[in-house]
Motif scaffolding. Structure first.
Motif, PDB file in Angstrom:
ATOM      1  N   ARG A   1       0.735  -1.268  -0.041  1.00 19.01           N
ATOM      2  CA  ARG A   1       0.018   0.108  -0.225  1.00 19.01           C
ATOM      3  C   ARG A   1       0.805   1.279  -0.071  1.00 19.01           C
ATOM      4  O   ARG A   1       0.636   2.345  -0.686  1.00 19.01           O
ATOM      5  N   MET A   2       1.910   1.358   0.804  1.00 16.86           N
ATOM      6  CA  MET A   2       2.887   2.450   0.906  1.00 16.86           C
ATOM      7  C   MET A   2       3.377   2.908  -0.645  1.00 16.86           C
ATOM      8  O   MET A   2       3.342   4.078  -1.044  1.00 16.86           O
TER       9      MET A   2
ATOM     10  N   PRO B   1      -5.548   3.634   3.157  1.00 15.63           N
ATOM     11  CA  PRO B   1      -4.693   4.322   1.976  1.00 15.63           C
ATOM     12  C   PRO B   1      -4.215   3.086   0.938  1.00 15.63           C
ATOM     13  O   PRO B   1      -3.679   1.936   1.435  1.00 15.63           O
ATOM     14  N   GLY B   2      -4.384   3.283  -0.242  1.00 13.34           N
ATOM     15  CA  GLY B   2      -4.109   2.199  -1.401  1.00 13.34           C
ATOM     16  C   GLY B   2      -5.234   1.777  -1.871  1.00 13.34           C
ATOM     17  O   GLY B   2      -5.295   0.839  -2.836  1.00 13.34           O
ATOM     18  N   ASP B   3      -6.552   1.740  -1.118  1.00 18.83           N
ATOM     19  CA  ASP B   3      -7.796   1.334  -1.596  1.00 18.83           C
ATOM     20  C   ASP B   3      -8.285   2.167  -2.670  1.00 18.83           C
ATOM     21  O   ASP B   3      -7.812   3.286  -3.037  1.00 18.83           O
ATOM     22  N   VAL B   4      -9.576   1.931  -3.093  1.00 23.95           N
ATOM     23  CA  VAL B   4     -10.507   2.422  -4.520  1.00 23.95           C
ATOM     24  C   VAL B   4     -11.706   2.557  -4.256  1.00 23.95           C
ATOM     25  O   VAL B   4     -12.640   1.997  -3.537  1.00 23.95           O
TER      26      VAL B   4
ATOM     27  N   THR C   1     -11.057   6.777  -8.048  1.00 23.91           N
ATOM     28  CA  THR C   1     -10.025   7.430  -7.499  1.00 23.91           C
ATOM     29  C   THR C   1      -9.328   6.490  -6.418  1.00 23.91           C
ATOM     30  O   THR C   1      -9.535   5.189  -6.119  1.00 23.91           O
ATOM     31  N   ILE C   2      -8.181   6.761  -6.018  1.00 22.44           N
ATOM     32  CA  ILE C   2      -7.177   6.060  -5.042  1.00 22.44           C
ATOM     33  C   ILE C   2      -7.209   6.659  -3.617  1.00 22.44           C
ATOM     34  O   ILE C   2      -6.735   7.955  -3.417  1.00 22.44           O
ATOM     35  N   VAL C   3      -7.566   6.135  -2.648  1.00 25.30           N
ATOM     36  CA  VAL C   3      -7.325   6.694  -1.289  1.00 25.30           C
ATOM     37  C   VAL C   3      -6.000   6.819  -0.837  1.00 25.30           C
ATOM     38  O   VAL C   3      -5.095   5.721  -1.231  1.00 25.30           O
ATOM     39  N   VAL C   4      -5.669   7.853  -0.477  1.00 23.81           N
ATOM     40  CA  VAL C   4      -4.099   8.206   0.075  1.00 23.81           C
ATOM     41  C   VAL C   4      -3.930   8.712   1.324  1.00 23.81           C
ATOM     42  O   VAL C   4      -2.810   8.700   1.994  1.00 23.81           O
ATOM     43  N   ALA C   5      -5.002   8.977   1.993  1.00 24.14           N
ATOM     44  CA  ALA C   5      -4.836   9.248   3.355  1.00 24.14           C
ATOM     45  C   ALA C   5      -6.283   9.311   4.016  1.00 24.14           C
ATOM     46  O   ALA C   5      -7.204   9.178   3.381  1.00 24.14           O
TER      47      ALA C   5
END
Length: 245
Positions: free
Chosen positions: A89-90, A180-183, A198-202
């Protein structure tokens, strides 16, 4: 909303008789506050500025999925042998942060680039590709060609719902369940056709996702997109935890 800072960058200038047309990108930095917690949201909007008969008109350029996306294809419904993959994910988030407002020359750039960008992020996180060279099978990018699920929002959403090998995701019911890393997938009109990914980043101070996206390039944008011109009260979301089934 505490503070907004905007900067415009002209990328095209056209003259027609006595009229001037400028195309520019408006980069907004928005400082948001939730209680004692602050975070910076960024968005980039394409505008056109026209001067005609002494008047200046600024207009937001609307970009739709149909402008650049290939024709949708039916994804194969065969059940493949279930396999697992290790999702970093990072690395996916680092890629999303590095390229949120630019384009990796290793991949084709689309006018509607949201799904292509999310796919690149997932690949950077180690999601395995499969299905090449069949464009209606699997999820892949290879030698300048790609599957429909790689670049088309609707195909990507349905691929995630049924994938049993390669890139996989588990649909969950609430945005709070994402990391973070999910969609997140968006059907703005609620008509069953998904338009955006979109992609979750935080996460914000209330545990809600902040996302990065392409097309109208955005960084740390609140997940619901209620500030988008495409948003309607009929919007439907799909939430996927990547790497889980």
């Amino acid at each position: 909303m505490v503070r907004i800072k905007g900067e415009g960058k002209v990328y095209q200038k056209l003259r027609t008789n006595d009229d001037l047309n400028y195309r520019y990108l408006l980069h907004l930095e928005i400082l948001m506050r939730q209680g004692k917690h602050f975070y910076m949201e960024e968005q980039v909007f394409p505008f056109v500025c026209k001067t005609k008969e002494g008047k200046t008109i600024h207009r937001l350029v609307e970009i739709t999925t149909d402008q650049a996306a290939p024709q949708l294809a039916l994804l194969e419904s065969e059940v493949a042998e279930e396999t697992r993959f290790s999702y970093d994910r990072m690395s996916a988030v680092q890629y999303a942060e590095n390229w949120w407002n630019s384009y990796n020359p290793a991949y084709r750039k689309f006018d509607v680039d949201c799904t292509n960008y999310v796919s690149q992020c997932l690949k950077a996180g180690g999601a395995p590709m499969w299905g090449a060279p069949n464009r209606s099978k699997g999820w892949w990018y290879q030698g300048g060609s790609w599957s429909f699920s790689w670049a088309v929002a609707h195909s990507f959403r349905w691929y995630l719902s049924g994938a049993k090998q390669g890139l996989k995701g588990l649909e969950v019911h609430t945005p709070q369940e994402l990391a973070p890393g999910d969609v997140i997938c968006y059907d703005f009109e609620g008509d069953g056709r998904f338009n955006h990914n979109t992609i979750v980043v935080a996460k914000d101070s209330e545990g809600m996702p902040l996302v990065n996206a392409h097309t109208n390039n955005s960084r740390h944008r609140y997940w619901s997109y209620e500030d988008s011109a495409a948003w309607t009260p009929e919007i439907n979301y799909k939430f996927f935890r990547i790497g889980e089934t």
